[in-house]
Design a protein around this motif. Structure first.
Motif, PDB file in Angstrom:
ATOM      1  N   SER A   1      69.193  48.052 -29.030  1.00 15.77           N
ATOM      2  CA  SER A   1      71.159  47.431 -29.677  1.00 15.77           C
ATOM      3  C   SER A   1      72.043  47.849 -28.852  1.00 15.77           C
ATOM      4  N   PRO A   2      72.810  47.475 -28.225  1.00 14.01           N
ATOM      5  CA  PRO A   2      73.674  47.429 -27.648  1.00 14.01           C
ATOM      6  C   PRO A   2      74.988  47.510 -28.400  1.00 14.01           C
ATOM      7  N   ALA A   3      75.575  47.400 -29.896  1.00 16.98           N
ATOM      8  CA  ALA A   3      76.475  48.168 -30.595  1.00 16.98           C
ATOM      9  C   ALA A   3      75.772  49.487 -31.350  1.00 16.98           C
ATOM     10  N   SER A   4      74.716  48.951 -31.724  1.00 16.26           N
ATOM     11  CA  SER A   4      74.020  50.336 -32.685  1.00 16.26           C
ATOM     12  C   SER A   4      74.426  51.591 -31.060  1.00 16.26           C
ATOM     13  N   ILE A   5      73.802  51.478 -30.567  1.00 13.84           N
ATOM     14  CA  ILE A   5      73.810  52.612 -28.904  1.00 13.84           C
ATOM     15  C   ILE A   5      75.160  53.124 -28.758  1.00 13.84           C
ATOM     16  N   ALA A   6      76.130  52.321 -29.003  1.00 16.90           N
ATOM     17  CA  ALA A   6      77.781  52.701 -28.782  1.00 16.90           C
ATOM     18  C   ALA A   6      78.373  53.223 -29.738  1.00 16.90           C
ATOM     19  N   TYR A   7      77.639  52.695 -31.568  1.00 16.68           N
ATOM     20  CA  TYR A   7      77.564  53.545 -32.699  1.00 16.68           C
ATOM     21  C   TYR A   7      77.675  54.849 -32.872  1.00 16.68           C
ATOM     22  N   ALA A   8      76.297  54.625 -31.974  1.00 17.55           N
ATOM     23  CA  ALA A   8      75.462  56.367 -32.412  1.00 17.55           C
ATOM     24  C   ALA A   8      76.246  57.166 -31.535  1.00 17.55           C
ATOM     25  N   ARG A   9      76.644  56.406 -29.552  1.00 16.85           N
ATOM     26  CA  ARG A   9      77.205  58.018 -28.548  1.00 16.85           C
ATOM     27  C   ARG A   9      78.671  57.760 -29.692  1.00 16.85           C
ATOM     28  N   GLU A  10      79.521  56.860 -29.858  1.00 14.25           N
ATOM     29  CA  GLU A  10      80.539  57.589 -30.238  1.00 14.25           C
ATOM     30  C   GLU A  10      79.859  58.515 -31.510  1.00 14.25           C
ATOM     31  N   GLN A  11      79.912  58.583 -32.615  1.00  9.91           N
ATOM     32  CA  GLN A  11      79.724  59.354 -33.209  1.00  9.91           C
ATOM     33  C   GLN A  11      78.817  60.963 -32.856  1.00  9.91           C
ATOM     34  N   ALA A  12      78.521  60.843 -31.819  1.00  4.51           N
ATOM     35  CA  ALA A  12      77.932  62.063 -31.004  1.00  4.51           C
ATOM     36  C   ALA A  12      79.007  62.355 -30.176  1.00  4.51           C
ATOM     37  N   ARG A  13      79.839  62.099 -29.847  1.00  4.88           N
ATOM     38  CA  ARG A  13      81.450  62.978 -29.246  1.00  4.88           C
ATOM     39  C   ARG A  13      81.866  63.822 -30.173  1.00  4.88           C
ATOM     40  N   THR A  14      82.094  62.048 -30.559  1.00  4.19           N
ATOM     41  CA  THR A  14      83.695  62.387 -32.142  1.00  4.19           C
ATOM     42  C   THR A  14      82.901  64.025 -32.552  1.00  4.19           C
ATOM     43  N   GLU A  15      81.919  64.295 -32.896  1.00 13.45           N
ATOM     44  CA  GLU A  15      80.954  65.092 -33.183  1.00 13.45           C
ATOM     45  C   GLU A  15      80.582  66.257 -32.666  1.00 13.45           C
ATOM     46  N   GLY A  16      80.461  66.375 -31.853  1.00 17.95           N
ATOM     47  CA  GLY A  16      79.918  67.096 -30.720  1.00 17.95           C
ATOM     48  C   GLY A  16      78.314  67.089 -31.075  1.00 17.95           C
ATOM     49  N   LEU A  17      77.689  66.425 -31.060  1.00 18.32           N
ATOM     50  CA  LEU A  17      75.995  66.382 -31.329  1.00 18.32           C
ATOM     51  C   LEU A  17      75.349  66.527 -30.324  1.00 18.32           C
ATOM     52  N   ASP A  18      74.548  67.244 -30.382  1.00 16.56           N
ATOM     53  CA  ASP A  18      73.513  67.451 -29.284  1.00 16.56           C
ATOM     54  C   ASP A  18      72.338  65.694 -29.330  1.00 16.56           C
ATOM     55  N   CYS A  19      72.848  64.679 -29.502  1.00 19.34           N
ATOM     56  CA  CYS A  19      72.391  63.007 -29.529  1.00 19.34           C
ATOM     57  C   CYS A  19      72.472  63.330 -28.180  1.00 19.34           C
ATOM     58  N   SER A  20      71.322  62.250 -27.789  1.00 15.73           N
ATOM     59  CA  SER A  20      71.975  61.987 -26.748  1.00 15.73           C
ATOM     60  C   SER A  20      71.251  60.340 -26.996  1.00 15.73           C
ATOM     61  N   TYR A  21      71.411  58.850 -26.260  1.00 13.92           N
ATOM     62  CA  TYR A  21      70.925  57.956 -26.395  1.00 13.92           C
ATOM     63  C   TYR A  21      70.581  56.824 -24.891  1.00 13.92           C
ATOM     64  N   VAL A  22      69.781  56.098 -25.702  1.00 11.98           N
ATOM     65  CA  VAL A  22      69.272  55.283 -24.459  1.00 11.98           C
ATOM     66  C   VAL A  22      69.446  53.745 -24.712  1.00 11.98           C
ATOM     67  N   GLN A  23      70.007  53.419 -24.081  1.00 14.26           N
ATOM     68  CA  GLN A  23      69.684  51.735 -24.472  1.00 14.26           C
ATOM     69  C   GLN A  23      69.261  51.094 -23.630  1.00 14.26           C
ATOM     70  N   GLN A  24      67.734  51.086 -24.080  1.00 12.72           N
ATOM     71  CA  GLN A  24      66.545  50.322 -23.692  1.00 12.72           C
ATOM     72  C   GLN A  24      65.420  49.875 -24.720  1.00 12.72           C
ATOM     73  N   ASP A  25      64.491  49.409 -23.782  1.00 13.83           N
ATOM     74  CA  ASP A  25      63.726  48.607 -24.703  1.00 13.83           C
ATOM     75  C   ASP A  25      63.006  49.313 -24.565  1.00 13.83           C
ATOM     76  N   ILE A  26      61.839  50.090 -26.260  1.00 12.05           N
ATOM     77  CA  ILE A  26      60.824  51.523 -26.032  1.00 12.05           C
ATOM     78  C   ILE A  26      59.513  50.832 -25.119  1.00 12.05           C
ATOM     79  N   ARG A  27      59.488  49.460 -25.114  1.00 13.99           N
ATOM     80  CA  ARG A  27      57.940  48.983 -24.566  1.00 13.99           C
ATOM     81  C   ARG A  27      57.681  49.682 -22.909  1.00 13.99           C
ATOM     82  N   THR A  28      59.180  49.652 -22.222  1.00  8.61           N
ATOM     83  CA  THR A  28      59.148  49.812 -20.473  1.00  8.61           C
ATOM     84  C   THR A  28      60.193  51.358 -20.690  1.00  8.61           C
TER      85      THR A  28
END
Ligand SMILES: C[S@@+](CC[C@H](N)C(=O)[O-])C[C@H]1O[C@@H](n2cnc3c(N)ncnc32)[C@H](O)[C@@H]1O
Length: 279
Positions: free
Chosen positions: A96-123
């Motif tokens: 989901s592009p909007a979900s990943i963009a939101y998650a990335r922004e949260q991680a960036r503003t809070e400096g969290l040790d999270c990274s996100y990949v916008q892909q289909d988990i089947r592939t």
């Protein structure tokens, strides 16, 4: 609309659509509002529920020890961001592009040790070296069985020795009840399926032989009469089938929990949890 009237009486599971269009940009933007809504537990649970579940994952499952965690179908990162605040390194995959963009922004503003990949988990490639791989909120059941199996196999390969695979799945009874729901409809000036005035007609089917519920959604644009069709199928599994699925993949010490807080949670009765470890 004639197509709608002349539709096949009973759908073939997964033949009319894989799932609701999570990865469509407009839909995903509208769905993001539902994920974050504190009025219901539909796309994601309310934050108070997630807080309790994250506390259980961190304390009971991971023994409060920092781990590398992969969240498959992570949505806007509501679990990963909390787990990262507790000291874990988190990777989330979602298409989901909007979900990943939101998650990335949260991680960036809070400096969290999270990274996100916008892909289909089947592939998607999952990488390796995880102490925990998880797939939450019943999304496991929405995949065709062969795809679900392949996801579990890839998750297994991604785990370190002793690492855990956590699946929060639907109970058999929940999936059957979903398929046995009566037809329904609603209208909205704008909503999840369209930003324009529209009607949504839904019908559900239970294929008892294959143990699959299929839901159809017809979205009628009020101004043009255009009809958009969506469908989602949900596979039911018995507890024994869940157990063999994990065991056949090589996961050992398969344990069932009644909910993501380890004990029965009557607000989350549609789900159950299975955990297996890579030995
Ligand atoms: C019910 S939501 C749950 C989100 C999150 N796990 C939570 O509980 O807050 C299901 C998520 O799975 C994602 N999803 C469904 N199928 C997917 C696929 N094939 N590949 C990647 N993500 C997928 C959707 O985009 C959505 O974010």
């Amino acid at each position: 609309m004639l197509d709608l009237v002349q539709r096949q009486a009973v759908p073939e599971p997964w033949a009319e659509g894989e799932k609701i269009p999570w990865n469509d940009p407009g839909f995903s933007q509208r769905m993001l509002a539902e994920h974050l809504s504190q009025a219901h537990d539909m796309a994601s649970r309310r934050f108070a529920v997630i807080d309790r579940q994250v506390a259980w994952i961190h304390g009971a499952l991971l023994g409060s020890t920092p781990a590398r965690i992969l969240d498959l179908g992570c949505g806007p990162g509501l679990y990963t961001s909390r787990l990262a605040r507790l000291g874990h390194e988190c990777i989330g995959i979602d298409f989901s592009p909007a979900s990943i963009a939101y998650a990335r922004e949260q991680a960036r503003t809070e400096g969290l040790d999270c990274s996100y990949v916008q892909q289909d988990i089947r592939t998607a490639e999952y990488g390796t070296g995880y102490g925990l791989v998880m797939l939450l909120f019943g999304e496991f059941n929405v995949f065709r069985p062969a795809e679900a199996q392949a996801i579990v196999r890839k998750a297994y390969q991604a785990l370190d020795e002793g690492g855990l695979l956590l699946l929060e799945v639907h109970t058999f009874a929940t999936v059957r009840a979903l398929g046995e729901q009566p037809r329904s409809w609603y209208s909205a000036p704008s909503g999840l399926f369209s930003e324009r005035p529209h009607l949504v007609l839904t019908e559900s089917f239970w294929d008892a032989q294959r143990a699959v519920a299929t839901e159809r959604y017809f979205v009628l644009d009020a101004a043009t009469g255009d009809v958009a069709r969506h469908a989602a199928s949900v596979q039911a599994y018995t507890d024994e089938q869940y157990r063999s699925l994990l065991a056949d993949t090589g996961l050992a010490a398969v344990i069932f929990y009644p909910s993501l807080i380890g004990s029965p949670d009557e607000t989350q009765g549609e789900f159950m949890v299975t955990v297996g470890s890579r030995s």
